[in-house]
Write a protein that holds these residues in place. Structure first.
Motif, mmCIF file in Angstrom:
data_model
loop_
_atom_site.group_PDB
_atom_site.id
_atom_site.type_symbol
_atom_site.label_atom_id
_atom_site.label_comp_id
_atom_site.label_asym_id
_atom_site.label_seq_id
_atom_site.Cartn_x
_atom_site.Cartn_y
_atom_site.Cartn_z
ATOM 1 N N SER A 16 2.611 15.477 18.766
ATOM 2 C CA SER A 16 2.177 16.214 18.336
ATOM 3 C C SER A 16 0.671 16.565 19.341
ATOM 4 O O SER A 16 0.310 17.477 19.878
ATOM 5 C CB SER A 16 1.772 16.820 17.316
ATOM 6 N N ASP B 49 -0.360 11.219 18.904
ATOM 7 C CA ASP B 49 0.236 11.900 17.198
ATOM 8 C C ASP B 49 1.276 12.060 17.652
ATOM 9 O O ASP B 49 1.869 12.689 18.444
ATOM 10 C CB ASP B 49 -0.830 12.595 16.886
ATOM 11 N N GLY C 68 4.654 13.361 15.130
ATOM 12 C CA GLY C 68 5.588 13.889 14.023
ATOM 13 C C GLY C 68 6.698 12.899 13.315
ATOM 14 O O GLY C 68 7.353 13.181 14.543
ATOM 15 N N GLY D 81 8.992 16.304 8.007
ATOM 16 C CA GLY D 81 8.292 16.405 7.407
ATOM 17 C C GLY D 81 6.753 15.847 7.508
ATOM 18 O O GLY D 81 6.843 15.439 8.147
ATOM 19 N N GLU D 82 6.081 15.106 6.738
ATOM 20 C CA GLU D 82 4.704 14.478 6.591
ATOM 21 C C GLU D 82 4.991 13.304 6.889
ATOM 22 O O GLU D 82 5.743 12.474 6.083
ATOM 23 C CB GLU D 82 3.689 15.360 5.109
ATOM 24 N N MET D 83 4.507 13.203 7.571
ATOM 25 C CA MET D 83 4.548 11.088 8.111
ATOM 26 C C MET D 83 3.949 9.982 6.942
ATOM 27 O O MET D 83 5.393 9.003 7.018
ATOM 28 C CB MET D 83 3.682 10.739 9.681
ATOM 29 N N SER D 84 3.334 11.045 6.234
ATOM 30 C CA SER D 84 2.947 9.758 5.037
ATOM 31 C C SER D 84 4.654 9.548 4.344
ATOM 32 O O SER D 84 4.617 8.832 3.640
ATOM 33 C CB SER D 84 1.937 10.106 4.596
ATOM 34 N N ASP D 85 5.684 10.556 4.176
ATOM 35 C CA ASP D 85 7.158 10.313 3.957
ATOM 36 C C ASP D 85 7.946 10.728 4.297
ATOM 37 O O ASP D 85 9.244 9.945 3.811
ATOM 38 C CB ASP D 85 7.380 11.581 3.013
ATOM 39 N N GLY E 91 7.534 8.144 9.742
ATOM 40 C CA GLY E 91 6.466 7.417 9.553
ATOM 41 C C GLY E 91 6.471 5.950 9.558
ATOM 42 O O GLY E 91 6.095 5.200 9.523
ATOM 43 N N GLU F 222 -4.570 8.472 9.254
ATOM 44 C CA GLU F 222 -4.299 9.384 10.109
ATOM 45 C C GLU F 222 -2.491 8.684 10.004
ATOM 46 O O GLU F 222 -2.455 7.652 11.141
ATOM 47 C CB GLU F 222 -4.955 9.209 10.858
ATOM 48 N N TRP G 91 -0.334 9.378 11.655
ATOM 49 C CA TRP G 91 0.184 10.003 12.603
ATOM 50 C C TRP G 91 -0.004 9.612 13.897
ATOM 51 O O TRP G 91 0.889 9.521 14.984
ATOM 52 C CB TRP G 91 0.656 11.562 12.677
#
Ligand SMILES: [Zn+2]
Length: 241
Positions: free
Chosen positions: A81, A117, A119, A123-127, A131, A160, A162
């Motif tokens: 991204s 960055d 992605g 979904g979100e990188m934390s999940d 990631g 962060e 990402w």
């Protein structure tokens, strides 16, 4: 062995520290960055969030090597991204996002050209699996998660999941082993003056030298070597024995 270094070399290399106290040095930023959308041959194993993303071909290849390994383990929904941002683009972002969410031009690692960055289309990188895989494995490919959740007091930047920074092996391995962010790793090298590590059967010795002027370093090891500044007061010489 003896190595001649110039004062400039403090501000060149893969280990440069760039943060709110240490701007991208003049002439130290990536100049090889290309628009990835117009260089589709570099899009190997990942997609792009938009058509403006820039990265050096060298860093794009290193990233591809890493995501190819992830794909081998079934993790393959990567998108980039953001990559290299010139100071004009950083300035725009800073004005749009504000000081809580963006760094002023010249103080972002994205202006250096060694960060990206990443992605996941899942979904979100934390999940997302992407990631999780990168957090565990990026060090094997010379990358480090630059702003982890447990180091916000050191980096001054919120988590962060990402943002990945290239530092190269064997440095990323030592950082992973000690749970160091770049600030801590460079401080450690400066305090220790010397570190040794074996990665993938290759042994390295790493030395920190303060550099205040053009000089000759007396390095107590022999082998092929890399040299990088820390962007503050010295250089790190990495010798492969
Ligand atoms: Zn970033």
């Amino acid at each position: 062995m003896n190595i001649d270094v110039t004062r400039d070399q403090v501000h060149r290399g893969d280990l440069l520290l760039v943060n709110k106290d240490n701007p991208v040095p003049e002439g130290g930023a990536e100049t090889e960055a290309v628009n990835l959308y117009r260089h589709k041959e570099l899009l190997d194993g990942f997609g792009l969030l938009d058509s403006s993303i820039m990265l050096s071909p060298d860093l794009a290849e290193k990233f591809s090597t890493m995501v190819d390994a992830a794909a081998g383990e079934g993790v393959k929904h990567f998108i980039v991204s953001s990559g290299y941002r010139d100071e004009t683009k950083q300035d725009e972002l800073y004005r749009q996002m504000g000081a809580d969410y963006a760094m002023p031009a010249g103080y972002s690692e994205h202006n250096l050209g060694l960060s990206l960055d990443v992605g996941s289309t899942l979904g979100e990188m934390s999940d997302a699996p992407e990631g999780k895989w990168l957090t565990e494995n990026a060090w094997k490919y010379g990358f480090t998660l630059r702003y982890p959740a447990n180091k916000t007091a050191v980096t001054g930047i919120l988590f962060e999941p990402w943002h990945f920074r290239y530092v190269g092996l064997p440095h990323s391995a030592i950082m992973a082993d000690h749970d160091f962010v770049l600030e801590e790793y460079l401080a450690y090298l400066k305090a220790q003056q010397k570190a040794s590590v074996t990665v993938d059967g290759k042994t390295y010795e790493i030395f920190y030298f303060p550099v205040a002027e053009d000089t000759t370093l007396h390095v107590p090891a022999k082998g092929s070597y890399d040299i990088s500044g820390n962007n503050t007061d010295g250089v790190i010489v990495t010798v492969r024995l």
